[in-house]
Structures are given as C-alpha cells and as structure tokens.
Design an enzyme around this catalytic site. Structure first.
Site, PDB file in Angstrom:
ATOM      1  CG  HIS A   5       8.423  -3.688   5.412  1.00 28.14           C
ATOM      2  ND1 HIS A   5       8.406  -3.621   6.791  1.00 28.14           N
ATOM      3  CD2 HIS A   5       7.194  -3.303   5.023  1.00 28.14           C
ATOM      4  CE1 HIS A   5       7.228  -3.222   7.202  1.00 28.14           C
ATOM      5  NE2 HIS A   5       6.457  -3.017   6.144  1.00 28.14           N
ATOM      6  NE  ARG A   9      -3.372  -2.655   0.331  1.00 21.01           N
ATOM      7  CZ  ARG A   9      -2.836  -1.450   0.508  1.00 21.01           C
ATOM      8  NH1 ARG A   9      -2.171  -0.868  -0.479  1.00 21.01           N
ATOM      9  NH2 ARG A   9      -2.957  -0.831   1.658  1.00 21.01           N
ATOM     10  CD  GLU A  56       3.800  -5.777   5.130  1.00 19.52           C
ATOM     11  OE1 GLU A  56       2.567  -5.776   5.302  1.00 19.52           O
ATOM     12  OE2 GLU A  56       4.558  -4.928   5.645  1.00 19.52           O
ATOM     13  CG  ASN A  60      -5.877  -7.110   1.996  1.00 14.38           C
ATOM     14  OD1 ASN A  60      -5.782  -7.055   3.214  1.00 14.38           O
ATOM     15  ND2 ASN A  60      -5.232  -6.277   1.199  1.00 14.38           N
ATOM     16  CG  HIS A  74      10.968   0.319 -11.009  1.00 16.52           C
ATOM     17  ND1 HIS A  74      10.857   1.489 -11.714  1.00 16.52           N
ATOM     18  CD2 HIS A  74      12.252   0.262 -10.584  1.00 16.52           C
ATOM     19  CE1 HIS A  74      12.025   2.110 -11.714  1.00 16.52           C
ATOM     20  NE2 HIS A  74      12.896   1.383 -11.038  1.00 16.52           N
ATOM     21  CD  GLU A 122      15.684  -0.103 -13.047  1.00 17.66           C
ATOM     22  OE1 GLU A 122      16.300   0.456 -13.962  1.00 17.66           O
ATOM     23  OE2 GLU A 122      15.314   0.482 -12.012  1.00 17.66           O
TER      24      GLU A 122
END
Length: 144
Positions: A5, A9, A56, A60, A74, A122
């Site tokens: 993965h 964030r 993922e 937070n 990207h 993209e």
C-alpha cells in the site's frame, strides 16, 4: 516481495473516502480507530488487499491540514475512457486540475484530478485490452 500500500495523511477522513470511493470508484476495504494513538486508518482500493496494492488513508485526530513537501509526486490510476471519466468526476463535484490530453513531449493521454487534501491523482488512458498504454514519465508533471 510485493508492494502492499501507499499511505496518505488526510485532514478529513469522510471527505477523502467520498473522493476515493464515490468519485474514483474504489471500495472501502477496512477501517479501524486507534483511540490510544488518536488516529484512524482506512484502506481503499480496487480489489482485495491479498492480490492488489491499496491506498491507506491515515487520519490523525484533530489534524485538519498538512504541509506538502516537494518530493512527493502523485498516485496514478489507469482508466478506459479518460474523457468520460473526467466529465463524471466534474459532475460529482471533483476537481480536474489538468484536462485530458497528451503529456508534454509524449503521446500518452493523461489528466490530473485533486483530492480534498490537495493530493494529485494522475489518470492515464489505457488501451482497449485494458493494458496501460506505453507510459512515458516526466518529472516536472507534478506542477501541471
């Protein structure tokens, strides 16, 4: 070895899930809160994690925005009909930041969309057999 993965964030998990699932057609594969660490992980993708690389999304708790460095580029996704895909993304409220067309100095047809956090995605036109068209890379595309 296999790539499992990529982690991003995000400042608003619900907006990010809406973008990746509703606009880009991924599925929420799993999501878990970690109260002790005050974060939530959500994994999205186009297929089961046992056979596909997924994304993922890390939220937070209490952090609404991140500063971008200049090293990150990207995420790239192959699509069968880039023009129709971009029109659908716009109709659903998504932001196309580079309209579909051939890349500079090459013939690969690309477009860029932006997620709610400012990350670039993209889109790359694929051929009729659903194999990626010969990709030619260009490092400065991040600024497109």
């Amino acid at each position: 070895m296999r790539l499992l993965h990529t982690m991003l964030r995000v400042g608003n998990l619900e907006e990010s899930l809406k973008f990746y699932c509703d606009l880009l057609g991924m599925k929420l594969l799993r999501q878990k809160d970690y109260p002790g660490g005050e974060f939530t992980l959500a994994f999205v993708g186009y297929g089961d994690e046992s056979e596909n690389t997924v994304l993922e999304l890390t939220y937070n708790w209490g952090v609404e925005k991140y500063d971008f460095g200049n090293a990150y580029g990207h995420i790239a996704i192959g699509v069968d009909d880039i023009y129709t895909t971009c029109e659908e993304i716009k109709k659903l409220g998504g932001k196309v930041v580079r309209e579909p067309g051939p890349m500079k100095h090459g013939s690969t047809v690309i477009a860029f969309v932006e997620d709610p956090n400012g990350y670039k995605v993209e889109l790359i036109q694929t051929d009729t057999q659903n194999h990626a068209v010969k990709q030619e890379t260009e490092p400065q595309m991040i600024n497109q």
